[in-house]
Write an enzyme that holds these catalytic residues in place. Structure first.
Site, PDB file in Angstrom:
ATOM      1  N   HIS A  12       0.814  -1.230   0.000  1.00 34.09           N
ATOM      2  CA  HIS A  12       0.000   0.000   0.000  1.00 34.09           C
ATOM      3  C   HIS A  12       0.854   1.290   0.000  1.00 34.09           C
ATOM      4  CE1 HIS A  12       0.039  -0.636   4.635  1.00 34.09           C
ATOM      5  NE2 HIS A  12       0.979   0.227   4.319  1.00 34.09           N
ATOM      6  N   HIS A  59      -1.901   4.401   9.933  1.00 33.25           N
ATOM      7  CA  HIS A  59      -0.552   4.952  10.137  1.00 33.25           C
ATOM      8  C   HIS A  59      -0.591   6.293  10.861  1.00 33.25           C
ATOM      9  CE1 HIS A  59      -0.144   2.212   6.696  1.00 33.25           C
ATOM     10  NE2 HIS A  59       1.167   2.227   6.830  1.00 33.25           N
ATOM     11  N   HIS A 193      10.058  -4.329   4.377  1.00 33.28           N
ATOM     12  CA  HIS A 193      10.519  -2.931   4.294  1.00 33.28           C
ATOM     13  C   HIS A 193      10.806  -2.372   5.675  1.00 33.28           C
ATOM     14  CE1 HIS A 193       6.128  -2.292   4.711  1.00 33.28           C
ATOM     15  NE2 HIS A 193       6.223  -0.984   4.723  1.00 33.28           N
ATOM     16  N   GLU A 240       3.716  -5.403   8.706  1.00 33.33           N
ATOM     17  CA  GLU A 240       2.404  -5.221   8.075  1.00 33.33           C
ATOM     18  C   GLU A 240       1.868  -6.539   7.526  1.00 33.33           C
ATOM     19  OE1 GLU A 240       2.687  -0.512   6.805  1.00 33.33           O
ATOM     20  OE2 GLU A 240       3.085  -2.011   5.270  1.00 33.33           O
TER      21      GLU A 240
HETATM   22  C1  DHB Z   1       6.245   3.281   2.402  1.00 36.22           C
HETATM   23  C2  DHB Z   1       5.724   2.025   2.728  1.00 36.22           C
HETATM   24  C3  DHB Z   1       4.606   1.924   3.578  1.00 36.22           C
HETATM   25  O1  DHB Z   1       4.056   0.737   3.955  1.00 36.22           O
HETATM   26  C4  DHB Z   1       4.010   3.071   4.085  1.00 36.22           C
HETATM   27  O2  DHB Z   1       2.918   2.932   4.856  1.00 36.22           O
HETATM   28  C5  DHB Z   1       4.544   4.317   3.792  1.00 36.22           C
HETATM   29  C6  DHB Z   1       5.656   4.429   2.939  1.00 36.22           C
HETATM   30  C7  DHB Z   1       7.416   3.418   1.471  1.00 36.22           C
HETATM   31  O3  DHB Z   1       8.055   2.417   1.090  1.00 36.22           O
HETATM   32  O4  DHB Z   1       7.695   4.565   1.064  1.00 36.22           O
HETATM   33 FE    FE Z   2       2.522   1.045   5.528  1.00 29.83          FE
END
Ligand code: DHB
Ligand code: FE
Length: 287
Positions: A12, A59, A193, A240
């Site tokens: 997302h 978030h 991530h 997540e």
């Molecule tokens: C990014 C990834 C995310 O899951 C998010 O909520 C905000 C930013 C990113 O990789 O930039």
């Molecule tokens: Fe996110």
């Protein structure tokens, strides 16, 4: 009775919203990611869901660190988005299904999940980006959603196994819902991530492949990881994946993977999309 047709899981990342606004779907950077949605569009057009139960993590738009429920279920007739500061257009409001929401809430509490019920709930990019990917051009009119927010932000987080069980409870509740609805489930976020700290930019392709393999028919193997082990393997925001676990739990029949796309990176994230079909098991009530 309601039917659970299947589940879609997708990243997302907010910059996807910017790429959509700037019509960059065919740019070399974006094409391998957006192409992965051609099958999703075909599948949705064929399967015609009425409602999507969306597992996601807020978030900081609706909940902040001062008050952060572990699990929250929307019970509103519509859900609005607001400017989160990412520089992406604010999405149109998305219709809710309060009757189904209350059915799920009653079933969850009866099942000893002490959830927070929200008759007013803003949805952030973790709902609006997947909706925009699944139904480009905000063509989700006619689709209603029940948003289910899982805390992936402030520790302690719920375990992977708890989120699988939350999904199973919701799956049983959907299967016992009288109206003839076609229900899909969605899990958003991930895969690996990490946005900040020493390991900012961390991605683990091998672990992501394991996640996509095991989520289909062996989610219990993933459920054995502790949250701290998960952070080590998938990065601080890789948790997540809890949303994916809940989505998978809600598929109570025989599950088959019909589509998968994986692309590194979109922004700081390993971008993954999967479509899982759910087939009722003949002669057996949903587990
Ligand atoms: C990014 C990834 C995310 O899951 C998010 O909520 C905000 C930013 C990113 O990789 O930039
Ligand atoms: Fe996110």
């Amino acid at each position: 009775m309601a039917t659970i047709i299947g589940g879609v899981a997708t990243t997302h990342v907010p910059s996807i919203g910017k790429a959509i606004a700037e019509k960059k779907q065919n740019d070399p950077y974006w094409k391998p990611f957006f192409k992965g949605f051609d099958y999703v569009h075909y599948w949705l057009a064929r399967e015609k869901p009425d409602v999507a139960v969306v597992f996601y993590n807020d978030h900081g738009l609706n909940f902040f660190l001062d008050k952060l429920p572990t699990f929250a279920v929307g019970a509103a007739s519509q859900y609005r988005n607001e400017d989160e500061g990412w520089g992406i257009p604010v999405s149109r409001a998305i219709a809710g299904d309060p009757d189904l929401s209350w059915h799920l809430i009653n079933a969850l509490v009866a099942d000893e999940f002490d959830i927070t019920m929200c008759q007013d709930m803003l949805i952030d990019h973790a709902v609006t980006i997947p909706m925009a990917l699944m139904w480009p051009g905000e063509r989700w009119q006619g689709i209603r959603i029940v948003p289910v927010s899982i805390n992936t932000v402030q520790h302690p987080l719920p375990s992977l196994s708890r989120c699988l069980k939350l999904g199973q409870s919701i799956g049983r509740a959907i299967a016992s819902y009288k109206p003839e609805l076609r229900v899909m489930v969605v899990g958003t976020g991930g895969l690996s991530h990490q946005l900040d700290g020493k390991r900012a930019g961390f991605i683990n392709k091998e672990f992501d492949q394991l996640c996509m393999d095991k989520i289909v028919n062996e989610p219990e193997i993933l459920a054995r990881y502790s949250i701290h082990d998960w952070v080590e393997q998938a990065g601080a925001q890789g948790v997540e994946f809890l949303n994916w676990m809940a989505m998978r739990g809600a598929l109570t029949g025989e599950v088959t993977e019909v589509h998968r796309n994986y692309h590194i990176p979109i922004s700081n994230t390993a971008a993954a999309t999967v479509v899982l079909e759910n087939h009722p098991i003949a002669g057996r009530k949903a587990a």
